[in-house]
Design an enzyme around this catalytic site. Structure first.
Site, mmCIF file in Angstrom:
data_model
loop_
_atom_site.group_PDB
_atom_site.id
_atom_site.type_symbol
_atom_site.label_atom_id
_atom_site.label_comp_id
_atom_site.label_asym_id
_atom_site.label_seq_id
_atom_site.Cartn_x
_atom_site.Cartn_y
_atom_site.Cartn_z
ATOM 1 N N VAL B 17 1.414 -4.658 7.321
ATOM 2 C CA VAL B 17 0.921 -3.396 6.778
ATOM 3 C C VAL B 17 -0.606 -3.463 6.710
ATOM 4 C CG1 VAL B 17 0.846 -1.977 4.682
ATOM 5 C CG2 VAL B 17 3.001 -2.978 5.425
ATOM 6 N N CYS B 18 -1.237 -2.332 6.978
ATOM 7 C CA CYS B 18 -2.699 -2.256 6.910
ATOM 8 C C CYS B 18 -3.183 -2.798 5.567
ATOM 9 C CB CYS B 18 -3.115 -0.808 7.069
ATOM 10 S SG CYS B 18 -4.864 -0.484 6.805
ATOM 11 N N PRO B 19 -4.248 -3.560 5.457
ATOM 12 C CA PRO B 19 -5.122 -3.991 6.546
ATOM 13 C C PRO B 19 -4.726 -5.310 7.179
ATOM 14 C CG PRO B 19 -6.068 -4.731 4.511
ATOM 15 C CD PRO B 19 -4.760 -4.074 4.165
ATOM 16 N N CYS C 240 -6.570 3.105 4.165
ATOM 17 C CA CYS C 240 -5.911 1.853 3.810
ATOM 18 C C CYS C 240 -6.140 1.543 2.345
ATOM 19 C CB CYS C 240 -6.500 0.695 4.597
ATOM 20 S SG CYS C 240 -6.388 0.907 6.354
#
Lengths: 211, 80, 242
Positions: B17-19, C240
Site C-alpha cells: 500500500v502507498c507509500p 497518500c
C-alpha cells in the site's frame, strides 16, 4: 539489516533522496554518546532514537527533576537516575536502538551542557541551555569557552523566558547529527544562539580560547 | 526500439500500500547497478500513477509499462 | 459558565508536529483541545515522539493525551477523535484563544485558516516537507493569512507524490518548538511577527520571509469573497497517508 518492519518504520526517511535504504543503514550502524540529559539532551536523544541511531551511550546520573523532563522522562520518575530512566523510555519508543548507561556525565557548569559525540567524527556537538535561551553547534576544540557560552545565555539575543528553547536546540542537534551521519563532509563548526528565526553566531572569543 | 536486457532484480509490490509501493521499488533500484533493469509487478491505480513518476523524478528511466495479470508490469532502467 | 484565566489552544493533528508542540503547550499551562481521527501506524514512529511500539493501532488523540498527562502532571487536554469540518469548526473554535495547526493536507489547512480568519482567532501554522520546515503566524486582519500566501490548494495532479513524502523526523521538533514559541507569544498578549520562518535542515539555515496582509485576499482582504465555510471549497483530495 533492513527487514520488513524496519522498512516500514523508517519509510519516511528511506523516501528521502538523500537517505534511501543506504542512508538508513548508515544511521542504524552509527554510534552516539550523549553526556548530559538536560531537557535539550532529552529532545536530541529522542529524535536520534526515533531515527534509528543504532547505538546510544547515555551519561547523566543526576536524578530526574520534579516535573520530569520533556519529552522523555515522565514526572513519576522524579528522583531516579536520568540515564537509566531514559534507557527504558527510549526502548519503548524504538527497539532497534540499543542504549546503555555510561559513567561520567555532564561537565559542571553554571548552565546546562550537553555534549554529543558521534562515532567517526572529531568534533562534538554541544548544546548549552539556561536563562530561557539555548546555544548549540559543532566544536572543533576540546571544550567551548564557558565564558562565551555564559555570556550568550545572558545576552539580549534569543527570546527571554523561552520554554521551547531547549526543544529547539535539542531538535536542531539531532537534525545536524543525522545530516552529518548521512553526509560526513565537513559541517559548519561554531556555536550559534537559537532564536525565533535565524540562529546568530556567537562573537569571536576574547577570553583566551577554550577552557 | 532499444533492446531490453534481462532484469537484474524483480520486485513484487502487488500486496503493498502507498507509500510502501514506491519505497520497495526504490530499495530494489538501490540493490542493482546503474544501467541495469528492475522489473516491477504491481496492481491498482495508485502505483500506476506514482511509481513511474517517482522513478523518473529520481533519474531512472521507465523502459516498459504494460498490462500484466490483473495489474501492470514495469521495467525500470536505473540511472547513473 | 465563566472561564478562568487559563488559556486554551485548539491543536489540529497529533502527528509529527502535534506530538512536538503538545507537551510544550501543556507545560506552559495551556488547556488543550486536540483533534485527530487517525490511529498510530508503524511509519509514524520515525517522528511522532509521543507514541511507542505499544501504541500501534491506538487512536492518536487518546495516546497523545495519555502521554502528555504522564509528562506534564495535571495537564488539561481534551482528546477528540474527529477531524475539523466546516460544520464543526465554529463550535470547536468558540472558546479558544489560539489555534495550532499541524495538519498535513491542503484542504484542512485552508479550512483552518478560513475558520480562524472568519472567527478572528489567531492561528499558528506549521508544515514540514523533506528537509524543510516552515512556521507562519496569522493574526486575522492584521498579518498575512495562509490564503494571502497560497491562494488555493494545488490541483490534484500536483499534490506531492510518494517520492516527495519523505521527511526528516527531527524537523518536527524544530518546527514544533517554533510553533509553541509563537503560540506562547500570542497567549502572553503579544504577537509573533508577520512573516514565514523557513528552515532548511540539510544546510542548517533559517530564513524569515516578511509577508504582509494581501488587501485582495479572498478571506482576509478588504473585500473578501469568502464569508462562510462552504464545504465544497474544502473537498478532500486523498493523497497518500503515511
Amino acid at each position: 539489516m533492513l527487514d520488513d518492519l524496519r522498512i516500514e518504520r523508517y519509510a519516511r526517511h528511506i523516501l528521502l533522496r538523500e537517505v534511501g535504504g543506504v542512508g538508513q543503514e548508515k544511521i542504524l550502524s552509527s554510534t552516539v554518546r550523549i553526556d548530559g540529559l538536560s531537557e535539550a539532551g532529552c529532545w536530541a536523544a529522542t529524535y536520534l532514537v526515533l531515527a534509528g541511531v543504532g547505538r546510544l551511550h547515555l551519561a547523566d546520573p543526576r536524578p530526574v527533576p520534579a516535573g520530569g523532563l520533556l519529552p522523555l522522562l515522565p514526572a513519576a520518575e522524579e528522583g531516579s537516575p536520568r540515564d537509566q530512566v531514559a534507557v527504558t523510555a527510549l526502548a519503548s519508543l524504538n527497539p532497534d536502538v540499543v542504549s546503555s548507561v555510561e559513567p561520567a556525565g555532564p561537565e559542571d557548569r553554571e548552565y546546562e551542557l550537553v555534549r554529543i559525540a558521534v562515532g567517526g567524527r572529531d568534533e562534538d556537538y554541544v548544546v548549552a541551555t539556561g536563562n530561557g535561551r539555548a546555544v548549540g553547534g559543532w566544536t572543533a576544540v576540546g571544550s567551548p569557552c564557558p565564558r562565551c557560552i555564559g555570556d550568550a545565555l545572558r545576552s539580549a539575543e534569543g527570546v527571554a523566558g523561552s520554554g521551547p528553547a531547549p526543544a529547539l536546540a535539542g531538535s536542531v542537534a539531532a537534525s545536524e547529527i543525522l545530516a552529518a551521519i548521512l553526509q560526513p563532509a565537513a559541517r559548519p563548526t561554531g556555536l550559534r544562539i537559537h532564536r525565533l528565526g535565524e540562529a546568530a553566531p556567537l562573537p569571536a572569543c576574547t577570553h583566551g580560547g577554550a577552557a | 526500439m532499444r533492446g531490453v536486457t534481462e532484469p537484474a532484480r524483480v520486485v513484487d509490490i502487488r500486496s503493498q500500500v502507498c507509500p510502501m509501493t514506491w519505497v520497495r521499488v526504490k530499495l530494489g533500484l538501490e540493490a542493482i547497478g546503474a544501467g541495469e533493469i528492475l522489473e516491477v509487478w504491481m496492481c491498482g491505480d495508485e502505483p500506476l500513477r506514482n511509481v513511474p513518476r517517482s522513478a523518473a523524478g529520481e533519474g531512472h528511466e521507465v523502459v516498459l509499462c504494460e498490462p500484466a495479470g490483473d495489474g501492470h508490469r514495469l521495467l525500470i532502467r536505473k540511472g547513473a | 459558565m465563566e472561564r478562568g484565566a487559563k488559556k486554551r489552544a485548539l491543536v489540529i493533528g497529533a502527528g509529527g508536529l502535534g506530538c512536538a508542540v503538545l507537551p510544550l503547550l501543556a507545560r506552559a499551562g495551556c488547556a488543550i483541545r486536540l483533534l485527530d481521527d487517525d490511529a498510530v501506524s508503524l511509519s509514524n514512529l520515525q517522528r511522532q515522539l509521543l507514541y511507542g511500539t505499544a501504541d500501534l493501532g491506538r487512536p492518536k488523540a487518546e495516546a497523545a493525551a495519555e502521554r502528555v498527562r504522564a509528562l506534564v502532571p495535571g495537564a488539561s487536554i481534551e482528546a477528540r477523535l474527529e477531524r475539523l469540518t466546516p460544520a464543526t469548526a465554529p463550535d470547536l473554535l468558540r472558546d479558544v484563544d489560539v489555534v495550532v495547526d499541524g495538519s498535513d493536507n491542503f484542504p484542512t489547512r485552508f479550512l483552518v485558516n478560513d475558520a480562524c480568519v472568519l472567527a478572528g482567532i489567531p492561528l499558528v501554522h506549521g508544515a514540514i516537507l523533506r528537509f524543510t520546515g516552515q512556521v507562519m503566524f496569522v493574526a486575522p486582519g492584521e498579518t498575512a493569512c495562509y490564503r494571502c500566501l497560497f491562494e488555493e490548494a494545488p490541483p490534484a495532479g500536483l499534490v506531492p507524490s510518494c517520492a516527495e513524502a519523505g521527511v526528516l523526523g527531527a524537523l518536527c521538533g524544530i518546527v514544533g518548538a517554533w510553533m509553541a514559541w509563537s503560540a506562547g507569544a500570542i497567549l502572553a498578549g503579544g504577537d509573533a511577527g508577520d512573516g514565514l520562518i523557513v528552515h532548511d535542515a540539510l544546510v542548517g539555515t533559517t530564513r524569515v520571509v516578511g509577508l504582509g496582509r494581501d488587501p485582495t485576499c479572498a478571506v482576509c482582504g478588504d473585500a473578501p469573497a469568502i464569508r462562510s465555510l462552504d464545504p465544497a471549497r474544502y473537498e478532500e483530495v486523498r493523497a497518500c497517508e503515511v
